[in-house]
Scaffold this active site. Structure first.
Site, PDB file in Angstrom:
ATOM      1  N   SER A 199       0.835  -1.200   0.000  1.00 50.35           N
ATOM      2  CA  SER A 199       0.000   0.000   0.000  1.00 50.35           C
ATOM      3  C   SER A 199       0.873   1.254   0.000  1.00 50.35           C
ATOM      4  O   SER A 199       1.777   1.376  -0.831  1.00 50.35           O
ATOM      5  CB  SER A 199      -0.945  -0.056   1.209  1.00 50.35           C
ATOM      6  OG  SER A 199      -1.945   0.907   1.140  1.00 50.35           O
ATOM      7  N   HIS A 227      -8.038  -5.255  -0.141  1.00 56.49           N
ATOM      8  CA  HIS A 227      -6.741  -4.624   0.090  1.00 56.49           C
ATOM      9  C   HIS A 227      -6.004  -5.279   1.264  1.00 56.49           C
ATOM     10  O   HIS A 227      -4.781  -5.389   1.257  1.00 56.49           O
ATOM     11  CB  HIS A 227      -6.967  -3.136   0.374  1.00 56.49           C
ATOM     12  CG  HIS A 227      -5.715  -2.321   0.394  1.00 56.49           C
ATOM     13  ND1 HIS A 227      -4.857  -2.258  -0.679  1.00 56.49           N
ATOM     14  CD2 HIS A 227      -5.172  -1.527   1.348  1.00 56.49           C
ATOM     15  CE1 HIS A 227      -3.840  -1.454  -0.379  1.00 56.49           C
ATOM     16  NE2 HIS A 227      -4.006  -1.014   0.835  1.00 56.49           N
ATOM     17  N   ASP A 228      -6.755  -5.717   2.247  1.00 59.84           N
ATOM     18  CA  ASP A 228      -6.169  -6.382   3.418  1.00 59.84           C
ATOM     19  C   ASP A 228      -5.371  -7.632   3.069  1.00 59.84           C
ATOM     20  O   ASP A 228      -4.582  -8.109   3.894  1.00 59.84           O
ATOM     21  CB  ASP A 228      -7.279  -6.788   4.399  1.00 59.84           C
ATOM     22  CG  ASP A 228      -7.528  -5.720   5.450  1.00 59.84           C
ATOM     23  OD1 ASP A 228      -6.782  -4.718   5.474  1.00 59.84           O
ATOM     24  OD2 ASP A 228      -8.472  -5.885   6.255  1.00 59.84           O
ATOM     25  N   ASP A 281      -8.952  -6.429  -4.528  1.00 60.81           N
ATOM     26  CA  ASP A 281      -8.522  -5.150  -3.946  1.00 60.81           C
ATOM     27  C   ASP A 281      -9.083  -4.022  -4.814  1.00 60.81           C
ATOM     28  O   ASP A 281      -8.702  -3.873  -5.970  1.00 60.81           O
ATOM     29  CB  ASP A 281      -6.994  -5.095  -3.915  1.00 60.81           C
ATOM     30  CG  ASP A 281      -6.456  -3.833  -3.251  1.00 60.81           C
ATOM     31  OD1 ASP A 281      -7.249  -2.936  -2.913  1.00 60.81           O
ATOM     32  OD2 ASP A 281      -5.225  -3.752  -3.065  1.00 60.81           O
TER      33      ASP A 281
END
Lengths: 384, 384
Positions: free
Chosen positions: A153, A351-352, A318
């Site tokens: 990220s 995204h995690d 994501d």
């Protein structure tokens, strides 16, 4: 504690007394960086790996702070003996970024010029500023060149910036679930979060420390919004669906669905453990990152002087930093004739996913780091 | 005023003095509905079309309220002489739903039992409750059977509920950019909006009318979040990209990117023109809608008694109610052996696309409504 944990770790605060010039034109006269390290620096000082953290991250990436500590560092899934970033081979350095709220100089720190906390006067810092401060840290640790700089990220943005600004000081950049710049939608979500925080009456223009208050409502809302963008639609459907807390519609405004109480809990927990001014700074660093702007919006040109190898990883669900963003980075690296591997990993975790162990992700991550180790002949003449 | 406008229209308030039982078990002893109509009801009363509005909608769907009025009703692109819902053929009825804040009985109305505004005491209403109140309205207007019930988003849910609850009282249901139930992610966004409103210190547990205040910050945040979900990532990229207000990074927390000021403007405008308690009610009606629950989560079974024809429309970049949701509805209708047309329209406009004229959407919409008119032989013996 399992055998693949780095075990109990102790953070160290490192002071820097030379001024750090910032992108804004301002400078920090002196500053501290809070750091954790795992593994051992070899005699050649060639096996160091820098971990860069994301929006709400910090230096505590792996291991535990005490024997009673139940929760390991935020990237414990990736860092440890035998893990993708193998601490039997690598010396891992993890740092809390400037502007943070976990020990490095930031808004909660005392401004030596006023004797008061910086608060809203802490200067806006950029990804480039962070990379400069991390280079000073490398100097201090005697690390001329990182075997790899690794981040997910916002952390991946730092890895890219390292490749651009210090091409001779890293062997590899691992850019995971990242983007070369935020989209309008990304900025929009950040702006709603900032509005939630700054419009909270407890924010007091960022001087809530002086009022012994905290903009908990605003920070909690910011976290709830962010949390939705960290999960995938499918992942949320699988985790919560339309499950109700009691099984019956209540026909009132009390919490009805499990996803609501989950988000409320996440927001509340965050609002008392994270600093609101830091949150604002981190979102600005995200918004501002766009290395192509200095090169006529040509990302390949921005990356043309990089000399490291690249691993770019994205995750199918994501939508905060979609695979398309990673493909843009990969395409630019290919256009710039760089050495790049790209992996798009099937995952339900949105995204995690970059924080979660999963077979193909871990295999790709491990294989790439093995290549990094092999290039440096790490572990070859080593009895460990 | 162009020739395809319904021109100047005047809303009418219709009073209902019989109690309306609600899904919650409560009932409204009496109520008003604010209504607009366009076109002329034919002698057979067979040409009536009901328009159902979405979260922040109201009765004013087409035309202007005065000669000075610059902005037409919210679905003026679809309703008017020669438009898809052709007022030369159809008598169009558009109603502000119960709980609304545009004239129909809602939280801002005086509760006859207390002499004070209902505020937070206004009962939670469901899509089924709205459809029941719309059926009473049809009775009052002498309309035994709608030629079509039409709605987008939350409006499409009402069209579905009509098909389920009053199978003999509509010829067609047009379900546009809708879903048979919210996903966990949809509910999560609604919950953040509710938290933003109810945690605003100006909310006063919903009794802000008594305090001469408005929870403007909370409502503005709610609208900003919703607005992001109405637009597509691509649409935002095209509309705003990373364009800056001044062209230079300011390195402060002032508004930097155009998308930020756009959202701020949308939020502020909404926060003084919409009622916060109504917003809360509308989000609950959305959360609760799930007609399959009464049939073992089998949507085909829930729709099995429907007797109308269906048009289901989705838009490729709509991620609030994605095409997948419309395909679920279509699949259930096919499984239940119903007469259904499904169109997935290419669009950059996300969820908002259902409000915007675009060639293929308008063509499909027009063709379907033409079929509705032909079935009823509307316009055939008519000199208009």
């Amino acid at each position: 504690m399992s055998s693949d944990s780095v075990g109990i770790v102790t953070p160290e605060l490192i002071h820097f007394s030379d001024p750090l010039p910032l992108s804004s034109g301002k400078s920090l006269p002196c500053y501290d960086l809070m750091v954790e390290t795992y593994g051992t620096l070899n005699a050649e000082k060639s096996n160091a790996v820098l971990i860069c953290h994301a929006l709400s991250g910090h230096h505590h990436a792996a291991g535990f702070h005490s024997a009673e500590d139940k929760k390991p560092g935020w990237w414990d899934s990736a860092i440890g003996p035998g893990k993708p970033i193998d601490t039997n081979l690598f010396f891992v350095v993890s740092v809390n970024n400037l502007g943070g709220c976990h020990g490095s100089t930031g808004p909660t720190s005392i401004n030596s010029e006023t004797g008061q906390p910086f608060g809203p006067d802490f200067p806006v810092v950029t990804v480039r500023d962070w990379v400069n401060s991390q280079a000073k840290l490398a100097d201090r640790l005697g690390i001329e060149r990182w075997a790899a700089v690794v981040g997910g990220s916002l952390g991946g943005m730092q890895a890219m910036q390292w490749a651009i600004d210090f091409p001779d000081r890293l062997g590899h950049a691992l850019v995971i679930a990242s983007a070369s710049k935020l989209t309008a939608q990304n900025i929009a979500f950040n702006e709603v979060a900032r509005q939630a925080i700054t419009k909270d009456p407890e924010f007091y223009d960022g001087r809530y420390y002086d009022h012994e208050s905290l903009p908990k409502t605003g920070l909690s809302l910011a976290r709830m919004i962010a949390h939705i963008t960290y999960l995938s639609d499918d992942g949320m459907a699988e985790k919560f669906g339309r499950s109700m807390r009691t099984g019956e519609l209540s026909f009132d405004f009390n919490t009805q669905f499990q996803v609501e109480s989950y988000l409320q809990y996440q927001g509340e927990k965050f609002s008392t453990t994270f600093d609101a001014n830091t949150y604002l700074l981190m979102t600005k660093a995200l918004d501002y990152f766009d290395p192509a702007t200095e090169h006529n919006n040509d990302l390949a040109k921005a990356l043309s002087h990089a000399r490291c190898g690249f691993l770019v990883v994205s995750f199918t669900t994501d939508w905060r930093f979609a695979p398309e963003r990673s493909r843009e980075i990969t395409d630019a690296l290919v256009a710039a004739d760089k050495d790049v591997c790209y992996a798009e990993i099937e995952s339900d975790h949105g995204h995690d996913a970059f924080l979660i162990d999963s077979p193909r992700y871990t295999a790709v991550f491990r294989a790439y780091m093995k290549r990094v180790a092999n290039e440096l002949s790490l572990g070859v003449n080593d009895a460990r």
